[in-house]
Motif scaffolding. Structure first.
Motif, PDB file in Angstrom:
ATOM      1  N   ALA A  16       0.816  -1.214   0.000  1.00 11.54           N
ATOM      2  CA  ALA A  16       0.000   0.000   0.000  1.00 11.54           C
ATOM      3  C   ALA A  16       0.850   1.264   0.000  1.00 11.54           C
ATOM      4  CB  ALA A  16      -0.931   0.009   1.207  1.00 11.54           C
ATOM      5  N   ILE A  17       2.147   1.131   0.282  1.00 13.32           N
ATOM      6  CA  ILE A  17       3.061   2.273   0.264  1.00 13.32           C
ATOM      7  C   ILE A  17       3.753   2.273  -1.085  1.00 13.32           C
ATOM      8  CG2 ILE A  17       4.941   3.437   1.456  1.00 13.32           C
ATOM      9  CD1 ILE A  17       2.438   3.017   3.157  1.00 13.32           C
ATOM     10  N   ARG A  18       3.504   3.271  -1.884  1.00 15.80           N
ATOM     11  CA  ARG A  18       3.905   3.228  -3.291  1.00 15.80           C
ATOM     12  C   ARG A  18       5.392   2.964  -3.494  1.00 15.80           C
ATOM     13  NH1 ARG A  18       1.759   8.070  -6.752  1.00 15.80           N
ATOM     14  NH2 ARG A  18       2.790   6.786  -8.327  1.00 15.80           N
ATOM     15  N   HIS A  19       6.246   3.643  -2.738  1.00 14.25           N
ATOM     16  CA  HIS A  19       7.673   3.470  -2.978  1.00 14.25           C
ATOM     17  C   HIS A  19       8.198   2.168  -2.382  1.00 14.25           C
ATOM     18  CE1 HIS A  19       7.840   5.215   1.070  1.00 14.25           C
ATOM     19  NE2 HIS A  19       9.026   4.672   1.188  1.00 14.25           N
ATOM     20  N   LEU A  20       7.407   1.505  -1.521  1.00 21.40           N
ATOM     21  CA  LEU A  20       7.798   0.212  -0.976  1.00 21.40           C
ATOM     22  C   LEU A  20       7.231  -0.937  -1.803  1.00 21.40           C
ATOM     23  CD1 LEU A  20       7.366   0.749   2.864  1.00 21.40           C
ATOM     24  CD2 LEU A  20       9.479   0.763   1.555  1.00 21.40           C
ATOM     25  N   ALA A  21       6.082  -0.731  -2.418  1.00 18.09           N
ATOM     26  CA  ALA A  21       5.413  -1.811  -3.140  1.00 18.09           C
ATOM     27  C   ALA A  21       6.290  -2.385  -4.240  1.00 18.09           C
ATOM     28  CB  ALA A  21       4.094  -1.296  -3.733  1.00 18.09           C
ATOM     29  N   ARG A  22       7.107  -1.541  -4.849  1.00 13.53           N
ATOM     30  CA  ARG A  22       7.944  -2.017  -5.948  1.00 13.53           C
ATOM     31  C   ARG A  22       9.204  -2.727  -5.465  1.00 13.53           C
ATOM     32  NH1 ARG A  22       6.125   3.044  -7.750  1.00 13.53           N
ATOM     33  NH2 ARG A  22       8.013   4.097  -7.018  1.00 13.53           N
ATOM     34  N   GLN A  23       9.415  -2.788  -4.155  1.00  9.74           N
ATOM     35  CA  GLN A  23      10.632  -3.377  -3.621  1.00  9.74           C
ATOM     36  C   GLN A  23      10.442  -4.800  -3.116  1.00  9.74           C
ATOM     37  OE1 GLN A  23      13.007  -0.869  -1.042  1.00  9.74           O
ATOM     38  NE2 GLN A  23      11.815   0.912  -1.590  1.00  9.74           N
ATOM     39  N   VAL A  24       9.232  -5.286  -3.118  1.00  9.84           N
ATOM     40  CA  VAL A  24       8.944  -6.575  -2.484  1.00  9.84           C
ATOM     41  C   VAL A  24       9.804  -7.697  -3.044  1.00  9.84           C
ATOM     42  CG1 VAL A  24       7.169  -8.325  -2.128  1.00  9.84           C
ATOM     43  CG2 VAL A  24       6.604  -5.892  -1.865  1.00  9.84           C
ATOM     44  N   ASP A  25      10.018  -7.724  -4.349  1.00 12.84           N
ATOM     45  CA  ASP A  25      10.747  -8.821  -4.972  1.00 12.84           C
ATOM     46  C   ASP A  25      12.204  -8.484  -5.281  1.00 12.84           C
ATOM     47  OD1 ASP A  25       8.460 -10.459  -4.973  1.00 12.84           O
ATOM     48  OD2 ASP A  25       7.737  -9.522  -6.813  1.00 12.84           O
ATOM     49  N   LEU A  26      12.714  -7.415  -4.712  1.00 19.64           N
ATOM     50  CA  LEU A  26      14.090  -7.027  -4.970  1.00 19.64           C
ATOM     51  C   LEU A  26      15.042  -7.724  -4.004  1.00 19.64           C
ATOM     52  CD1 LEU A  26      13.750  -3.163  -5.509  1.00 19.64           C
ATOM     53  CD2 LEU A  26      13.638  -4.978  -7.211  1.00 19.64           C
ATOM     54  N   THR A  27      16.299  -7.851  -4.424  1.00 27.45           N
ATOM     55  CA  THR A  27      17.323  -8.386  -3.535  1.00 27.45           C
ATOM     56  C   THR A  27      17.663  -7.326  -2.483  1.00 27.45           C
ATOM     57  OG1 THR A  27      19.151  -7.542  -4.871  1.00 27.45           O
ATOM     58  CG2 THR A  27      18.281  -9.729  -5.439  1.00 27.45           C
ATOM     59  N   ALA A  28      18.459  -7.715  -1.502  1.00 25.61           N
ATOM     60  CA  ALA A  28      18.818  -6.786  -0.427  1.00 25.61           C
ATOM     61  C   ALA A  28      19.521  -5.548  -0.974  1.00 25.61           C
ATOM     62  CB  ALA A  28      19.699  -7.492   0.594  1.00 25.61           C
ATOM     63  N   VAL A  29      20.463  -5.739  -1.889  1.00 27.53           N
ATOM     64  CA  VAL A  29      21.203  -4.595  -2.418  1.00 27.53           C
ATOM     65  C   VAL A  29      20.315  -3.758  -3.330  1.00 27.53           C
ATOM     66  CG1 VAL A  29      22.156  -5.832  -4.411  1.00 27.53           C
ATOM     67  CG2 VAL A  29      23.375  -3.851  -3.450  1.00 27.53           C
ATOM     68  N   GLU A  30      19.412  -4.379  -4.057  1.00 23.86           N
ATOM     69  CA  GLU A  30      18.491  -3.622  -4.899  1.00 23.86           C
ATOM     70  C   GLU A  30      17.547  -2.773  -4.053  1.00 23.86           C
ATOM     71  OE1 GLU A  30      18.158  -6.631  -8.778  1.00 23.86           O
ATOM     72  OE2 GLU A  30      16.768  -6.823  -7.091  1.00 23.86           O
ATOM     73  N   GLN A  31      17.092  -3.318  -2.939  1.00 23.22           N
ATOM     74  CA  GLN A  31      16.233  -2.552  -2.033  1.00 23.22           C
ATOM     75  C   GLN A  31      16.975  -1.331  -1.496  1.00 23.22           C
ATOM     76  OE1 GLN A  31      14.352  -4.873   1.051  1.00 23.22           O
ATOM     77  NE2 GLN A  31      14.062  -6.612  -0.314  1.00 23.22           N
ATOM     78  N   PHE A  32      18.226  -1.523  -1.125  1.00 23.77           N
ATOM     79  CA  PHE A  32      19.014  -0.413  -0.589  1.00 23.77           C
ATOM     80  C   PHE A  32      19.191   0.683  -1.635  1.00 23.77           C
ATOM     81  CE2 PHE A  32      23.266   1.532  -0.125  1.00 23.77           C
ATOM     82  CZ  PHE A  32      23.034   2.241   1.043  1.00 23.77           C
ATOM     83  N   LYS A  33      19.563   0.307  -2.847  1.00 25.10           N
ATOM     84  CA  LYS A  33      19.780   1.302  -3.894  1.00 25.10           C
ATOM     85  C   LYS A  33      18.479   2.003  -4.269  1.00 25.10           C
ATOM     86  CE  LYS A  33      23.941  -0.773  -5.858  1.00 25.10           C
ATOM     87  NZ  LYS A  33      24.570  -1.399  -7.040  1.00 25.10           N
ATOM     88  N   ALA A  34      17.369   1.256  -4.230  1.00 21.82           N
ATOM     89  CA  ALA A  34      16.073   1.879  -4.511  1.00 21.82           C
ATOM     90  C   ALA A  34      15.753   2.936  -3.466  1.00 21.82           C
ATOM     91  CB  ALA A  34      14.977   0.812  -4.543  1.00 21.82           C
TER      92      ALA A  34
END
Length: 285
Positions: A16-34
């Motif tokens: 429900a949080i727009r900038h978090l919703a796209r991070q669900v399937d990212l790796t740890a480093v991808e989440q950090f860079k996002a």
């Protein structure tokens, strides 16, 4: 309802949080860079709003009152200080999430006697089997001390990266810089950015000058940006190092302990940490 009368912590699904919703399937480093990208976009958005107000003032009433530069600088500075604190926190979360994911992937390959950790009995009691062992072991740990990071990587894959006490470590300049970054986080969190005498002494021990009684200013001389640049680079380098050493650990277990490398472990590694040529080259069954 007042907080003291409540019995629940308010939460919202990540989707429900727009900038978090796209991070669900990212790796740890991808989440950090996002997260760093979202911070940069946020700061640019603040600048764009201020510039649009200035343009509107010039067009509608050049001689009238408009947005004050002092007010803009005050709140822009506050946003940059808070986002810098969040960026450093996010780097520690990157480390934590990397270890949780790696532990889940290597569960069948790391000998039980290698695993060490302190989990409070009340935490185990409350979990009631609903949490993974990897999460219980690593979620509560703090990784702002690089020795703690080395302890975990040594536990899981038999390798250390940072070795803060090793003056001959080729990564010594990076290690010192990261120690300074975590000291910055401490000063921002516990002293509202004010440099205490203790803070000044700790920075000095790492080779950095910091003026006593002044405030850490991320906007001065692009300071916040260069700290983020360091963390972004180290997030990539650390992840590459971790995957390379993991591949070496698994190959050793296969060659010398007869461990069969299950392709499901490879999928977990790639899910949590990302793909890597050294991981792909292993003899997966």
């Amino acid at each position: 309802m007042a907080f003291v009368d409540r019995q629940e912590i308010a939460t919202t699904e990540a989707q429900a949080i727009r900038h978090l919703a796209r991070q669900v399937d990212l790796t740890a480093v991808e989440q950090f860079k996002a997260q760093l990208r979202h911070q940069e976009s946020y700061l640019k958005w603040i600048d764009s709003r201020h510039n649009e107000l200035l343009d509107a003032k010039r067009q509608l009433d050049p001689n009238g009152r408009g947005p004050k530069d002092g007010v803009y600088r005050k709140y822009r500075w506050y946003a940059e200080q808070q986002s810098l604190l969040e960026a450093i926190n996010a780097f520690e979360v990157l480390l934590k999430n990397s270890f949780i994911g790696l532990a889940k992937a290597l569960r069948n390959y790391v000998p039980p006697e290698k695993i060490k950790g302190d989990v409070e009995a009340k935490v185990l009691w409350a979990a009631k089997g609903s949490a993974s062992f990897a999460s219980l072991i690593f979620e509560h740990r703090l990784f702002h001390k690089l020795d703690n990071v080395d302890d975990v990587t040594n536990m899981l894959i038999g390798s250390k990266r940072y070795m803060p006490s090793n003056l001959n470590n080729p990564l010594r300049p990076r290690v010192i810089a990261l120690q300074a970054v975590f000291q910055i986080r401490h000063t921002l969190s516990h002293n509202q950015g004010h440099i205490t005498q203790s803070d000044r002494a700790k920075f000095a021990s790492l080779g950095y000058e910091a003026a006593h009684a002044e405030v850490i200013d991320p906007s001065e001389n692009h300071f916040g940006r260069v700290v983020r640049d360091l963390l972004r680079q180290e997030s990539s380098d650390f992840t590459d190092w971790l995957l390379t050493k993991t591949a070496g650990f698994l190959n050793d277990r296969h060659q010398n302990a007869g461990a069969q490398l299950d392709a499901r472990a490879r999928k977990r590694i790639e899910r949590y940490l990302g793909s890597h040529a050294a991981i792909s080259a292993l003899p997966w069954a």
